[in-house]
Write a protein that holds these residues in place. Structure first.
Motif, PDB file in Angstrom:
ATOM      1  N   VAL A  44       0.888  -1.166   0.000  1.00  0.00           N
ATOM      2  CA  VAL A  44       0.000   0.000   0.000  1.00  0.00           C
ATOM      3  C   VAL A  44       0.921   1.210   0.000  1.00  0.00           C
ATOM      4  CG1 VAL A  44      -1.715   1.285   1.328  1.00  0.00           C
ATOM      5  CG2 VAL A  44      -1.750  -1.204   1.311  1.00  0.00           C
ATOM      6  N   GLN A  97       0.403   4.996   2.833  1.00  0.00           N
ATOM      7  CA  GLN A  97      -0.533   4.468   3.828  1.00  0.00           C
ATOM      8  C   GLN A  97      -0.831   5.552   4.875  1.00  0.00           C
ATOM      9  OE1 GLN A  97      -2.015   1.540   4.224  1.00  0.00           O
ATOM     10  NE2 GLN A  97      -2.010   0.904   6.329  1.00  0.00           N
ATOM     11  N   LYS A  98      -2.101   5.931   5.006  1.00  0.00           N
ATOM     12  CA  LYS A  98      -2.475   6.981   5.966  1.00  0.00           C
ATOM     13  C   LYS A  98      -2.664   6.377   7.358  1.00  0.00           C
ATOM     14  CE  LYS A  98      -2.445  10.000   2.757  1.00  0.00           C
ATOM     15  NZ  LYS A  98      -1.102  10.411   2.449  1.00  0.00           N
ATOM     16  N   SER A 120       1.669   9.638   6.932  1.00  0.00           N
ATOM     17  CA  SER A 120       1.602   8.930   5.656  1.00  0.00           C
ATOM     18  C   SER A 120       2.897   8.148   5.455  1.00  0.00           C
ATOM     19  CB  SER A 120       1.417   9.971   4.546  1.00  0.00           C
ATOM     20  OG  SER A 120       1.319   9.350   3.307  1.00  0.00           O
ATOM     21  N   PHE A 132       3.839   0.131   2.718  1.00  0.00           N
ATOM     22  CA  PHE A 132       3.726  -0.905   3.733  1.00  0.00           C
ATOM     23  C   PHE A 132       3.432  -2.214   3.025  1.00  0.00           C
ATOM     24  CE2 PHE A 132       1.255  -3.473   6.751  1.00  0.00           C
ATOM     25  CZ  PHE A 132       2.171  -3.530   7.789  1.00  0.00           C
TER      26      PHE A 132
END
Ligand code: SF4
Length: 306
Positions: free
Chosen positions: A180, A183-184, A197, A201
């Motif tokens: 991802v 990623q947040k 962020s 990942f």
């Protein structure tokens, strides 16, 4: 860029993974224990992860100027370059996922064709922030990066399709790009921003990946450590591995080196100490003073040296 080579995969499987699973991380240093010392934040402040992890300024006066004096500095050329190249990589990875979903497995040839087409990078919005010559160079670098990544994705698609004749598009997308990007994460449990962020990942074995375009620095591992702690705080599963990807472009050639590391007690402790020390500096408004060895391209140079 984020994909491991065969040698790196072997190292991961035969070295880092077994070692990380055997290593005894102190439970108090796992992110899920964010509500008790030493992880519980002492001060009621929220910092960005880079504000804790970065140590480009030897005295951390950059943070003092931003957080206490409210001075907003302009990004320097190296920062803008990093931002632009990061975005180019995110764009091609997301584009590839979209193409797989759009055309599906039966029309995979269209995915390959579209990925093979050269991508035109437009950086017109950065005019005025960078010299024209630097912008032109950056366009070339971003296009090179995009085409390198596109060719890696193409070969991964072909490799997986050969092995998996009955695969559907969702599984294909996940196997070709098993990460991802951007990623947040909400880091507020640990005194960090709600809008973190992580560069990337990977879920196959939880590993935080961070991409760098500058020279390697010891403190870069604090970034992967910080994101690992946040992931543990949110999802309550162990994240033991980090990977710093160092990309450089010299004489028109791209080179990529990876620093895979175990996020051990020492790194976790170091991250917490940095967080607490920097929060104290801000909370108590302690000016750490001007460094003796400032770097010439520091965006705060004029604020410190007049
Ligand atoms: S000029 Fe020196 S002291 Fe000031 S922020 Fe930059 S590196 Fe730090």
């Amino acid at each position: 860029m984020y994909f491991l080579t065969d040698e790196e995969r072997k190292q991961l499987l035969k070295n880092y993974l077994p070692r990380s699973r055997q290593s005894e991380i102190a439970d108090e240093l796992r992110g899920w224990n964010w509500n008790q010392p030493p992880l519980e934040p002492v001060y009621d402040l929220k910092l960005a992860l880079y504000e804790i992890a970065n140590a480009y300024c030897p005295t951390n006066r950059d943070l003092f100027l931003r957080r206490v004096d409210g001075i907003k500095s302009q990004s320097n050329a190296a920062m803008l370059r990093g931002k632009i190249l990061h975005q180019a990589l995110v764009d091609i990875l997301v584009k590839a996922k979209k193409l797989i979903y759009m055309h599906g497995v039966t029309n995979y040839q269209k995915v390959l064709q579209e990925l093979s087409r050269p991508t035109k990078i437009n950086l017109v919005q950065y005019r005025g922030q960078l010299a024209e010559e630097d912008l032109a160079n950056l366009v070339g670098e971003a296009e090179m990066l995009t085409s390198f990544e596109a060719s890696r994705i193409i070969s991964r698609i072909q490799e997986i399709l050969i092995k998996q004749p009955y695969i559907a598009e969702d599984s294909l997308a996940a196997l070709v790009i098993p990460i991802v990007v951007e990623q947040k994460l909400d880091g507020s449990f640990l005194g960090l921003s709600q809008n973190l962020s992580a560069d990337a990942f990977t879920f196959s074995e939880p590993m935080i990946i961070d991409l760098k375009f500058g020279e390697p620095q010891k403190f870069h591992r604090l970034t992967t450590t910080g994101y690992a702690l946040v992931m543990e705080a949110i999802y309550e599963f162990p994240v033991n591995l980090g990977c710093l990807v160092y990309a450089s472009i010299k004489n028109g050639r791209l080179s990529v080196k990876k620093d895979i590391h175990i996020i051990d007690d020492e790194l976790r402790q170091w991250f917490i100490e940095e967080r607490d020390e920097k929060m104290r500096m801000i909370y108590e408004e302690i000016d750490p003073g001007i460094a003796n060895n400032c770097y010439g391209t520091c965006p705060n140079y004029h604020s410190c040296h007049g």
